[in-house]
Design a protein around this motif. Sequence first.
Motif, PDB file in Angstrom:
ATOM      1  N   ALA A  41       0.821  -1.213   0.000  1.00 56.62           N
ATOM      2  CA  ALA A  41       0.000   0.000   0.000  1.00 56.62           C
ATOM      3  C   ALA A  41       0.855   1.263   0.000  1.00 56.62           C
ATOM      4  N   SER A  42       1.886   1.296   0.847  1.00 51.05           N
ATOM      5  CA  SER A  42       2.822   2.412   0.887  1.00 51.05           C
ATOM      6  C   SER A  42       2.102   3.758   0.996  1.00 51.05           C
ATOM      7  N   HIS A  43       1.263   3.888   2.009  1.00 54.69           N
ATOM      8  CA  HIS A  43       0.431   5.079   2.101  1.00 54.69           C
ATOM      9  C   HIS A  43       0.998   6.148   3.026  1.00 54.69           C
ATOM     10  N   SER A  44       2.092   5.888   3.713  1.00 57.39           N
ATOM     11  CA  SER A  44       2.627   6.882   4.623  1.00 57.39           C
ATOM     12  C   SER A  44       4.098   6.597   4.866  1.00 57.39           C
ATOM     13  N   GLU A  45       4.749   7.543   5.556  1.00 52.58           N
ATOM     14  CA  GLU A  45       6.137   7.337   5.940  1.00 52.58           C
ATOM     15  C   GLU A  45       6.341   7.805   7.370  1.00 52.58           C
ATOM     16  N   SER A  46       7.268   7.137   8.048  1.00 51.55           N
ATOM     17  CA  SER A  46       7.572   7.466   9.428  1.00 51.55           C
ATOM     18  C   SER A  46       8.862   8.259   9.479  1.00 51.55           C
ATOM     19  N   ILE A  47       8.846   9.343  10.240  1.00 54.13           N
ATOM     20  CA  ILE A  47      10.052  10.152  10.320  1.00 54.13           C
ATOM     21  C   ILE A  47      10.745  10.016  11.671  1.00 54.13           C
ATOM     22  N   THR A  48      10.025   9.566  12.682  1.00 54.10           N
ATOM     23  CA  THR A  48      10.607   9.461  14.018  1.00 54.10           C
ATOM     24  C   THR A  48      10.036   8.243  14.717  1.00 54.10           C
ATOM     25  N   GLU A  49      10.876   7.505  15.367  1.00 62.84           N
ATOM     26  CA  GLU A  49      10.368   6.364  16.116  1.00 62.84           C
ATOM     27  C   GLU A  49      11.282   6.066  17.283  1.00 62.84           C
ATOM     28  N   LYS A  50      10.700   5.815  18.440  1.00 60.91           N
ATOM     29  CA  LYS A  50      11.429   5.354  19.609  1.00 60.91           C
ATOM     30  C   LYS A  50      10.897   3.995  20.011  1.00 60.91           C
ATOM     31  N   LEU A 101      -4.651  12.012  15.845  1.00 63.77           N
ATOM     32  CA  LEU A 101      -4.751  12.609  14.518  1.00 63.77           C
ATOM     33  C   LEU A 101      -4.734  14.126  14.670  1.00 63.77           C
ATOM     34  N   THR A 102      -3.826  14.801  13.948  1.00 64.54           N
ATOM     35  CA  THR A 102      -3.724  16.254  14.056  1.00 64.54           C
ATOM     36  C   THR A 102      -3.333  16.851  12.716  1.00 64.54           C
ATOM     37  N   TYR A 103      -3.643  18.140  12.571  1.00 66.98           N
ATOM     38  CA  TYR A 103      -3.233  18.872  11.376  1.00 66.98           C
ATOM     39  C   TYR A 103      -2.155  19.901  11.736  1.00 66.98           C
ATOM     40  N   ASP A 104      -2.483  20.813  12.627  1.00 65.13           N
ATOM     41  CA  ASP A 104      -1.475  21.796  13.048  1.00 65.13           C
ATOM     42  C   ASP A 104      -1.690  22.251  14.487  1.00 65.13           C
ATOM     43  N   ARG A 105      -2.463  21.478  15.269  1.00 66.47           N
ATOM     44  CA  ARG A 105      -2.757  21.875  16.639  1.00 66.47           C
ATOM     45  C   ARG A 105      -1.636  21.376  17.546  1.00 66.47           C
ATOM     46  N   VAL A 165      -0.315  11.108  13.947  1.00 66.34           N
ATOM     47  CA  VAL A 165      -0.548  11.127  12.503  1.00 66.34           C
ATOM     48  C   VAL A 165      -0.639  12.587  12.088  1.00 66.34           C
ATOM     49  N   TRP A 166       0.423  13.077  11.459  1.00 66.40           N
ATOM     50  CA  TRP A 166       0.551  14.488  11.083  1.00 66.40           C
ATOM     51  C   TRP A 166      -0.034  14.666   9.682  1.00 66.40           C
ATOM     52  N   ASN A 167      -1.234  15.245   9.592  1.00 66.91           N
ATOM     53  CA  ASN A 167      -1.959  15.346   8.324  1.00 66.91           C
ATOM     54  C   ASN A 167      -1.576  16.562   7.489  1.00 66.91           C
ATOM     55  N   ASN A 168      -0.712  17.423   8.017  1.00 64.72           N
ATOM     56  CA  ASN A 168      -0.365  18.667   7.329  1.00 64.72           C
ATOM     57  C   ASN A 168       0.850  18.432   6.437  1.00 64.72           C
ATOM     58  N   ASN A 169       0.604  18.392   5.122  1.00 65.76           N
ATOM     59  CA  ASN A 169       1.704  18.180   4.186  1.00 65.76           C
ATOM     60  C   ASN A 169       2.482  19.455   3.870  1.00 65.76           C
ATOM     61  N   ASN A 170       1.989  20.594   4.382  1.00 67.31           N
ATOM     62  CA  ASN A 170       2.647  21.874   4.081  1.00 67.31           C
ATOM     63  C   ASN A 170       3.640  22.298   5.153  1.00 67.31           C
ATOM     64  N   PRO A 197       1.219  10.983   6.495  1.00 70.64           N
ATOM     65  CA  PRO A 197       0.553  10.403   5.317  1.00 70.64           C
ATOM     66  C   PRO A 197       0.771  11.269   4.084  1.00 70.64           C
ATOM     67  N   LYS A 198       0.542  10.658   2.943  1.00 70.09           N
ATOM     68  CA  LYS A 198       0.710  11.377   1.687  1.00 70.09           C
ATOM     69  C   LYS A 198      -0.489  12.252   1.337  1.00 70.09           C
ATOM     70  N   LYS A 199      -1.601  12.066   2.072  1.00 67.54           N
ATOM     71  CA  LYS A 199      -2.802  12.837   1.792  1.00 67.54           C
ATOM     72  C   LYS A 199      -3.471  13.201   3.110  1.00 67.54           C
ATOM     73  N   ASN A 200      -3.993  14.397   3.170  1.00 71.50           N
ATOM     74  CA  ASN A 200      -4.733  14.847   4.344  1.00 71.50           C
ATOM     75  C   ASN A 200      -6.124  14.231   4.314  1.00 71.50           C
ATOM     76  N   SER A 201      -6.356  13.271   5.181  1.00 69.77           N
ATOM     77  CA  SER A 201      -7.629  12.560   5.185  1.00 69.77           C
ATOM     78  C   SER A 201      -7.959  12.112   6.602  1.00 69.77           C
ATOM     79  N   LEU A 202      -9.244  12.179   6.957  1.00 68.92           N
ATOM     80  CA  LEU A 202      -9.677  11.653   8.250  1.00 68.92           C
ATOM     81  C   LEU A 202      -9.585  10.133   8.297  1.00 68.92           C
ATOM     82  N   ASN A 203      -9.551   9.482   7.138  1.00 71.62           N
ATOM     83  CA  ASN A 203      -9.393   8.030   7.106  1.00 71.62           C
ATOM     84  C   ASN A 203      -8.043   7.580   7.634  1.00 71.62           C
TER      85      ASN A 203
END
Length: 710
Positions: A372-381, A464-468, A491-496, A515-521
Amino acid sequence: MLTCFASQLQRIQHSKEKIWACQSEHLTVNRKSKKRLKILFILICCGVFSFSLIRSVFAVSSNTPVDEKKTQKRSIFSHDENELFDYTYCSPLSPLRIYVHESEHPLAQVRNFLNIWFIISFPALASHPAAMKTVDSACFVISVGDAATLNHTSEWRKNIVLVNVDSENELTPVSNEIIVQANFASGTFRHDLDITLFADVKRRNNETWRNRPPIMPIGRKKLSQIVYSENVELEEICSHIPCVRCNENCGSILINTTFCLLPSSRTFQWRLLSSLRAGCIPVVLSNTQPFPFHKELDWKLASLRYPLATMRFVPQLLERLSKEDILELRRRGRIFLERLDNAQALADALVAALSDRIMVELPPFYELAQAASHSESITEKASTLSRSLPPPSSLYSYRRWNNGNKLTFAPSLLHDVPMMPGGAAFHKGTKEKVVAMNSEIGSRNSNDALGLTRDEEQFTVVILTYDRVDGVTKIFNTLRNCPFLNKIIVVWNNNNSSPPADWLDMNDPFEIIMPKKNSLNNRFIPYESIETEAVISMDDDVYVTQSELVFAFRMWRENRNRIVGFPERYHTKVNSRSKYGLTAHHEYSMILTGLAIIHKEFLFEFTYNQHPAILEYIDDHFNCEDIAMNYLVAHLTRRAPLRVQKKTSLSNGSKVGLFSRTLHVRERDECMDMLNEFYGYNPLLFSQEVAVPLQDQCAHPSWRSTLFGL
């Protein structure tokens, strides 16, 4: 003298009569004896002749070759179950693999396309996750075609599957190949191997659900009709029970009928499909007619069966059924229809049936997740989870087949794993580590053990967050060192923009997914980094104490097939339209996923078993994902959600979110109407149950509460 002569003459005459009587009696006896001897002689001769004839027949059969077809037929029905399948390429320790011969039929064709941006569609056998491009190491080799073109030759290997899409002509078994077709010649259907169904189906049409009749109302204009297609003699019985001839598409005729009476015949399979499509409950007038996937689907849940000889009494028997039984039969029929009605559904069901029969698991879900490859992780502990997840098991396939779960892959998590007996932890012979809260006197501290004779486990928080940023930071601070917390996933939905760098300094295990797309899903994607069965879905503006969260987690462990959470909602109808409600005194039917615990298996179902139309609606309106999850879980489990008492404010003081929009509530009403149309009914169930901590029960004596203390 004359007197003496007369007397002497009388004596002589009397003596002659005695002699004649004796002779007559002797003659009678002789005649009877001769007759008996004749009968005995005839019987002896017949016996000798029969014995000679039987001996000659056996002598001939031992020396004369038998017809080859008769030998093949006899070998089929005397097969050894241990020789049905070849396990050379079917290791029970590896996923199932299949190879599909090229075919133009939709059931076999490879059609690569994406339904929506992160959903991969598998519309045919050749593009199933278990399919391979070469035949070398495939467990099953599948051929799709008509009776004239399918190849019976299987000398080089076993595990051949022949799918005959020709409903007019049938294949005859010659070996241990599995035959899938609509009809079988008398005496040739093998219960352990073959599958009978209508295989000439079309590709899936994503708009088909709009034309499906709803499950309600309970009763229709006609109670029952006999549905037939052949030229059969039904004049007499049709004078008592309505009859309808169904040649091809007869859904419009059956849509007003509650029960469809189906005699056994060559057209049974597609008449069954026509009945299910019309929402007409099948009533099979036969004791022997097999159903599609007869070993996997429990057709007693979706149909009725009566002997043909009792046909006259069937309408009276049907009138005795309760309204609850009628609705459940129709609901299950719609679920079973979704296994048979198009090429994609039938391909998934067929491969799942092969998996069940050979007892080799389907490919695990992680193969799909990687594709599926629908997202990428940038940080993990690193997390602190020490135990492994339960492996999938075919023991749970009954529930998945009959409840409407996805059949394409083997789930790595199951919400209905049984609980150990209460005495398991105390039995002197128990060597396994079984934890019980009261296994030691005085060890009822909530931070010591979770109890319930289940393995110790943890939960994952998904925010789930966008910029809060401020809201997420407050949640971090509240949950620091929280008991049983495995990991926080943001889950950071803000691609900008990028998340703040100071989040990297957190001590608790956490991960940021972009994620690659801003979606509530994105809230319900079963990310591979989720290592727990319990997933706490959380908005970025909520406030919850650690004690509230742990108590809700305890309640969820006893209700793993329910959505357990805090903010509740209800539904109703106004002028035949759905209405979304905020509060309803003592009843509720939904738990908002802004603060709720959900089993990870339902994340799989939402992402990969949810209809594309529902996911598209959520993306188009940026709304309704929580309602859709409530509908899905209620449909699969037939359980209401569980509300947990919230002792503190739900908001953490962040700025107002999506619910403040003008059309927010109206869109949720429209969403419920769409979901009702898709499912054919409203699966939501009302509940009055509220989970309240033991020390707080006196504050709410009128509540029907589940009382478990911290």
